[in-house]
Design a protein around this motif. Structure first.
Motif, mmCIF file in Angstrom:
data_model
loop_
_atom_site.group_PDB
_atom_site.id
_atom_site.type_symbol
_atom_site.label_atom_id
_atom_site.label_comp_id
_atom_site.label_asym_id
_atom_site.label_seq_id
_atom_site.Cartn_x
_atom_site.Cartn_y
_atom_site.Cartn_z
ATOM 1 N N VAL A 212 0.845 -1.206 0.000
ATOM 2 C CA VAL A 212 0.000 0.000 0.000
ATOM 3 C C VAL A 212 0.875 1.248 0.000
ATOM 4 C CG1 VAL A 212 -1.622 1.339 1.401
ATOM 5 C CG2 VAL A 212 -2.003 -1.121 1.046
ATOM 6 N N ALA A 213 1.866 1.297 0.870
ATOM 7 C CA ALA A 213 2.760 2.466 0.934
ATOM 8 C C ALA A 213 3.543 2.633 -0.368
ATOM 9 C CB ALA A 213 3.726 2.316 2.119
ATOM 10 N N ASP A 214 3.962 1.520 -0.953
ATOM 11 C CA ASP A 214 4.729 1.598 -2.205
ATOM 12 C C ASP A 214 3.884 2.170 -3.344
ATOM 13 O OD1 ASP A 214 6.991 0.492 -0.987
ATOM 14 O OD2 ASP A 214 6.449 -1.562 -1.551
ATOM 15 N N ILE B 100 9.789 4.447 -14.376
ATOM 16 C CA ILE B 100 8.757 5.027 -13.507
ATOM 17 C C ILE B 100 8.580 4.230 -12.207
ATOM 18 C CG2 ILE B 100 7.588 6.160 -15.443
ATOM 19 C CD1 ILE B 100 5.370 4.106 -15.311
ATOM 20 N N ILE B 101 8.883 2.932 -12.229
ATOM 21 C CA ILE B 101 8.808 2.116 -10.999
ATOM 22 C C ILE B 101 10.075 1.273 -10.964
ATOM 23 C CG2 ILE B 101 7.423 0.511 -9.622
ATOM 24 C CD1 ILE B 101 4.948 1.376 -11.187
ATOM 25 N N SER B 102 11.177 1.930 -10.598
ATOM 26 C CA SER B 102 12.501 1.320 -10.699
ATOM 27 C C SER B 102 12.725 0.245 -9.630
ATOM 28 C CB SER B 102 13.560 2.414 -10.548
ATOM 29 O OG SER B 102 14.829 1.838 -10.327
ATOM 30 N N PRO B 103 13.342 -0.879 -9.993
ATOM 31 C CA PRO B 103 13.668 -1.894 -8.981
ATOM 32 C C PRO B 103 14.737 -1.437 -7.997
ATOM 33 C CG PRO B 103 14.547 -2.533 -11.130
ATOM 34 C CD PRO B 103 13.722 -1.300 -11.354
ATOM 35 N N SER B 104 15.465 -0.373 -8.336
ATOM 36 C CA SER B 104 16.554 0.071 -7.450
ATOM 37 C C SER B 104 16.089 1.044 -6.366
ATOM 38 C CB SER B 104 17.685 0.693 -8.276
ATOM 39 O OG SER B 104 17.218 1.853 -8.923
ATOM 40 N N GLN B 105 14.806 1.431 -6.382
ATOM 41 C CA GLN B 105 14.261 2.241 -5.294
ATOM 42 C C GLN B 105 14.071 1.372 -4.039
ATOM 43 O OE1 GLN B 105 13.066 5.684 -5.341
ATOM 44 N NE2 GLN B 105 14.464 5.692 -7.083
ATOM 45 N N GLN B 106 13.827 2.051 -2.920
ATOM 46 C CA GLN B 106 13.445 1.344 -1.698
ATOM 47 C C GLN B 106 11.950 1.034 -1.736
ATOM 48 O OE1 GLN B 106 15.351 0.532 1.072
ATOM 49 N NE2 GLN B 106 17.174 1.174 -0.059
ATOM 50 N N TYR B 107 11.564 -0.175 -1.371
ATOM 51 C CA TYR B 107 10.148 -0.553 -1.307
ATOM 52 C C TYR B 107 9.826 -1.063 0.086
ATOM 53 C CZ TYR B 107 9.958 0.187 -6.273
ATOM 54 O OH TYR B 107 10.013 0.790 -7.504
ATOM 55 N N ALA B 108 8.753 -0.545 0.640
ATOM 56 C CA ALA B 108 8.328 -0.966 1.977
ATOM 57 C C ALA B 108 7.984 -2.455 1.999
ATOM 58 C CB ALA B 108 7.126 -0.133 2.425
ATOM 59 N N GLY C 12 12.063 -8.946 -2.250
ATOM 60 C CA GLY C 12 12.704 -8.215 -3.341
ATOM 61 C C GLY C 12 11.836 -7.871 -4.527
ATOM 62 N N ASN C 13 10.527 -8.133 -4.440
ATOM 63 C CA ASN C 13 9.668 -7.838 -5.599
ATOM 64 C C ASN C 13 8.652 -6.729 -5.319
ATOM 65 O OD1 ASN C 13 7.881 -9.181 -3.977
ATOM 66 N ND2 ASN C 13 7.229 -10.675 -5.519
ATOM 67 N N GLY C 14 9.024 -5.787 -4.473
ATOM 68 C CA GLY C 14 8.138 -4.649 -4.209
ATOM 69 C C GLY C 14 7.781 -3.895 -5.475
ATOM 70 N N HIS C 15 8.759 -3.691 -6.349
ATOM 71 C CA HIS C 15 8.463 -2.987 -7.601
ATOM 72 C C HIS C 15 7.493 -3.790 -8.467
ATOM 73 C CE1 HIS C 15 11.654 -5.806 -8.579
ATOM 74 N NE2 HIS C 15 11.427 -5.627 -9.855
ATOM 75 N N SER C 16 7.578 -5.109 -8.415
ATOM 76 C CA SER C 16 6.685 -5.965 -9.218
ATOM 77 C C SER C 16 5.228 -5.741 -8.829
ATOM 78 C CB SER C 16 7.039 -7.444 -8.999
ATOM 79 O OG SER C 16 8.442 -7.653 -8.996
ATOM 80 N N HIS C 17 4.976 -5.651 -7.518
ATOM 81 C CA HIS C 17 3.609 -5.431 -7.040
ATOM 82 C C HIS C 17 3.068 -4.079 -7.497
ATOM 83 C CE1 HIS C 17 2.998 -8.939 -4.430
ATOM 84 N NE2 HIS C 17 4.286 -8.868 -4.157
ATOM 85 N N ALA C 18 3.880 -3.028 -7.359
ATOM 86 C CA ALA C 18 3.411 -1.695 -7.751
ATOM 87 C C ALA C 18 3.154 -1.629 -9.253
ATOM 88 C CB ALA C 18 4.427 -0.635 -7.324
ATOM 89 N N ARG C 19 4.039 -2.243 -10.036
ATOM 90 C CA ARG C 19 3.848 -2.238 -11.492
ATOM 91 C C ARG C 19 2.577 -2.973 -11.901
ATOM 92 N NH1 ARG C 19 9.827 -3.682 -14.037
ATOM 93 N NH2 ARG C 19 10.941 -1.882 -13.197
ATOM 94 N N ALA C 20 2.356 -4.136 -11.297
ATOM 95 C CA ALA C 20 1.175 -4.934 -11.651
ATOM 96 C C ALA C 20 -0.112 -4.209 -11.257
ATOM 97 C CB ALA C 20 1.246 -6.306 -10.974
#
Lengths: 139, 139, 139
Positions: free
Chosen positions: B60-62, C70-78, C86-94
């Protein structure tokens, strides 16, 4: 339950042109034989997309600027390098915003909000003729 | 085949509030007369949107941060300059994420993944009452 | 009107892998008992999504790069900080690209444009088995 198909023909200016198609979609609903159901609006194209927006010049300009920032036409696109047609950004934008939208209708009226219009966004880099498919399902 | 309509009433906090509506949508499916079909969930609004997410505080935060970066409230919006209501970013975000989502159901169960919840994201800049339309089609 | 359900089984490479599923979806339409209607394609997953694209290597690379920006894997994800997968970016992209797509079919043919293919994008950070739900409604 029945399926009915209609079409919306449009001339666009391309380059992020935003066209309000609410009245045409509502006409498809009003003219069909169905009382309740869903209407699925589809653009058979890889450089345009459908969503909703408050259709006033401010929101239109803001949406166009958002796409100019996140998928800028001034970046390098592999599509352009392979095919030379200069609309690589148009393809990426259309894929992100997606070509279809489904809206419920009840008692022959689209269930839209007061400030919510249905729009086609034509991301191609030149004017285009578009023929949208409007598929109505219900009873 | 039949069409059935239900509604989900929600109070949101606005400002990117993410609300898990999975149990309400599943209840609509469980309570209707249909065995198999699709459910189309629609927010009749130009400042909120519907998608799916693993509904846990990290995701959610992401998602909220992604929208803060790509469509920042601190940018200038033409909508705000014309209307002064400060929610120009809300409109652009809602147009990008889109107001509807269609999900299949089979034997009265939504065909969702294990970690996949249905969410409303309210991008408006203030708390809102929302009434979502849940249209069920099937047999 | 009738509802028919089929499935598409896929092995993906993850990491933004783009897979053309047009022929499988068209086969579902061709093989069902319906003439006209809509097909709703759904990925029961929180790390993959469905849209359309001109499926050629340039457009595929461009779409992958857009998401890297726009949703880089190298950012920090909560999500990563909480769960360590390690797949925080995957969730946001989907969540942004969304798990479903609805396409009309007419006389047993998908109403796609000439250069428009249906794609699954698997944003997860590892290879995955995916089983997509293809729900056909029509008559």
């Amino acid at each position: 339950m029945t399926v009915e198909t209609t079409y919306i023909n449009l001339q666009t200016k391309g380059n992020g042109d935003v066209i309000d198609i609410t009245s045409q979609v509502q006409a498809s609903v009003s003219d069909c034989s169905l009382e309740n159901g869903i209407v699925s609006i589809f653009t058979p194209s890889s450089t345009s997309a459908i969503t909703t927006l408050e259709f006033e010049p401010g929101c239109v300009a803001d949406l166009q600027r958002v796409f100019d920032v996140i998928i800028s036409p001034s970046q390098q696109y592999a599509h352009n390098q392979r095919w030379g047609d200069g609309n690589g950004h148009s393809h990426a934008r259309a894929a992100l915003l997606k070509p279809s939208l489904t809206i419920p209708f009840i008692a022959r009226e689209l269930a839209l909000g007061t400030w919510q219009q249905i729009i086609l966004v034509d991301f191609d880099n030149r004017p285009r003729q578009r023929k949208l498919v409007v598929q109505l399902l219900g009873d």
